[in-house]
Design a protein around this motif. Structure first.
Motif, PDB file in Angstrom:
ATOM      1  N   VAL A 258      40.707  29.821  38.235  1.00 33.15           N
ATOM      2  CA  VAL A 258      39.977  30.352  38.539  1.00 33.15           C
ATOM      3  C   VAL A 258      38.955  29.065  39.104  1.00 33.15           C
ATOM      4  O   VAL A 258      37.943  29.050  40.297  1.00 33.15           O
ATOM      5  N   GLY A 261      39.339  28.089  42.400  1.00 37.31           N
ATOM      6  CA  GLY A 261      39.900  29.584  43.782  1.00 37.31           C
ATOM      7  C   GLY A 261      40.462  30.037  44.023  1.00 37.31           C
ATOM      8  O   GLY A 261      41.225  30.014  44.893  1.00 37.31           O
ATOM      9  N   ARG A 263      42.731  31.943  44.579  1.00 39.96           N
ATOM     10  CA  ARG A 263      43.261  33.238  44.096  1.00 39.96           C
ATOM     11  C   ARG A 263      44.201  34.269  45.118  1.00 39.96           C
ATOM     12  O   ARG A 263      44.878  34.044  46.233  1.00 39.96           O
ATOM     13  N   THR A 265      44.015  35.742  41.204  1.00 42.21           N
ATOM     14  CA  THR A 265      44.541  34.939  39.716  1.00 42.21           C
ATOM     15  C   THR A 265      45.651  35.772  39.004  1.00 42.21           C
ATOM     16  O   THR A 265      45.864  37.285  39.522  1.00 42.21           O
ATOM     17  N   GLU A 299      35.202  34.150  37.071  1.00 41.46           N
ATOM     18  CA  GLU A 299      36.161  34.248  38.483  1.00 41.46           C
ATOM     19  C   GLU A 299      34.957  35.010  39.081  1.00 41.46           C
ATOM     20  O   GLU A 299      34.968  34.464  40.362  1.00 41.46           O
ATOM     21  N   LEU A 300      33.945  35.284  38.756  1.00 40.94           N
ATOM     22  CA  LEU A 300      33.345  36.304  40.242  1.00 40.94           C
ATOM     23  C   LEU A 300      32.078  34.853  40.683  1.00 40.94           C
ATOM     24  O   LEU A 300      31.481  34.577  41.555  1.00 40.94           O
ATOM     25  N   ALA A 302      32.498  31.722  40.078  1.00 40.04           N
ATOM     26  CA  ALA A 302      33.523  30.846  40.747  1.00 40.04           C
ATOM     27  C   ALA A 302      33.779  31.541  42.279  1.00 40.04           C
ATOM     28  O   ALA A 302      33.941  30.450  43.536  1.00 40.04           O
ATOM     29  N   ASP A 303      33.709  32.454  42.714  1.00 41.23           N
ATOM     30  CA  ASP A 303      33.573  32.747  43.834  1.00 41.23           C
ATOM     31  C   ASP A 303      32.619  33.160  44.371  1.00 41.23           C
ATOM     32  O   ASP A 303      32.625  33.420  45.648  1.00 41.23           O
ATOM     33  N   THR A 304      31.282  33.142  43.871  1.00 44.45           N
ATOM     34  CA  THR A 304      30.284  33.228  44.392  1.00 44.45           C
ATOM     35  C   THR A 304      28.990  32.317  45.184  1.00 44.45           C
ATOM     36  O   THR A 304      29.066  30.487  44.195  1.00 44.45           O
TER      37      THR A 304
END
Length: 308
Positions: A258, A261, A263, A265, A299-300, A302-304
């Protein structure tokens, strides 16, 4: 014994290097892009065995049937990994070391009654193509033949595979129940993976947050109760004692993935089978559900992208 290892992450590289050093014929099956950057030598950094380098052959497509096919990819990558094997491939035995509960079904459908379900306890992290850091001072495998497993004449049995692992310096035990092998790893892994991901740090960080520590303990009790509905008995007090005695530096691959990054996961592969079984049995899992929500939020985030 000829071994092929489907997946060249931390577990696959550590296992391949150990088996090769133990005198076995090993082939790593890598993605084409990874193989192009692989030198042909696995570079191991290990407190357990000392730093060393081992020549191990690699291919990007497996066309020759090995005695043992080890499946060491993470669950979200299983379909893509299987596509790197010839459709006519019939290994003597297939040994998956994936986390979760659902992967034996697709492997049974693909390879028939050749599966020996496995679980591995190891901390090994891939740091580059053919490069692995073996963090743990242990490496242990548990094996159980799948229902209907039939060994062809000369094909490996769980006991023969255990002997090969002994050659590699890896401890191995055999068990009678494949479901038990999967559940006994998951009851420890799932609460740890969710809590460290929610905390965005290792177990020591979890312990410094009383609410999160309580959720970790409750999640452990809940998954033991769920395992019992599948006739798998887990000693919940012993599990809680184990969680309390683990070093504070203990981390999980889910949290690392996570943060890095990577993906997709394993979050869905770990949690969805558990939550689905709980719904089917009308068994509430409030702590696991809450930790899953927090891990998904982490996780979200970390993606933003950070605001400019």
């Amino acid at each position: 014994m000829r071994h092929a290892i489907l997946g060249a992450g931390g577990v696959g590289l550590a296992l391949g290097a150990a088996l090769s050093r133990g005198g076995h014929d090993v082939t790593l099956v890598m993605r084409e892009s990874t193989r192009a950057r692989y030198s042909g030598v696995v570079d191991v950094r290990s407190k357990l065995r000392g730093d060393h380098r081992v020549a191990v052959r690699a291919v990007d497509r497996l066309v020759e049937s090995p005695d043992v096919l080890w499946v060491t990819v993470k669950a979200p990558a299983l379909d893509a990994a299987l596509a790197r094997t010839d459709p006519a491939l019939l290994p003597g035995a297939v040994v998956p070391l994936l986390n979760g509960l659902d992967h034996p079904g697709p492997l049974r459908a693909r390879f028939g009654p050749r599966q020996i379900v496995g679980a591995i306890r190891i901390e090994a992290e891939r740091t580059g193509p053919g490069q692995v850091t073996w963090n743990s001072l242990f490496a242990e495998v548990v094996l159980a033949a799948d229902e209907g497993f039939t060994a062809r004449p000369g094909s490996p049995t769980p006991d023969l595979i255990a002997e090969a692992l002994a050659d590699a310096g890896i401890g191995c035990a055999t068990a009678p129940d494949p479901a038990g092998v999967l559940w006994h790893k998951l009851v420890l892994l799932l609460p740890l993976a969710l809590a460290t991901t929610a905390a965005d740090g290792p177990l020591g960080i979890v312990r410094r947050r009383p609410e999160l520590l309580a959720l970790l303990h409750d999640a452990a009790r809940e998954i033991c109760a769920l395992a019992a509905t599948e006739d798998v008995t887990v000693d919940a007090p012993h599990l809680l004692h184990t969680l309390d005695k683990l070093p504070g530096r203990t981390d999980t691959s889910l949290h690392r993935d996570v943060t890095a990054g990577a993906r997709p996961t394993e979050l869905a592969a770990l949690t969805e089978p558990v939550l689905r079984r709980a719904r089917d049995r009308a068994l509430p899992l409030p702590a696991i559900a809450e930790l899953t929500r927090r891990a998904a939020e982490r996780e979200l985030r970390a993606d933003t992208p950070a605001p400019q």
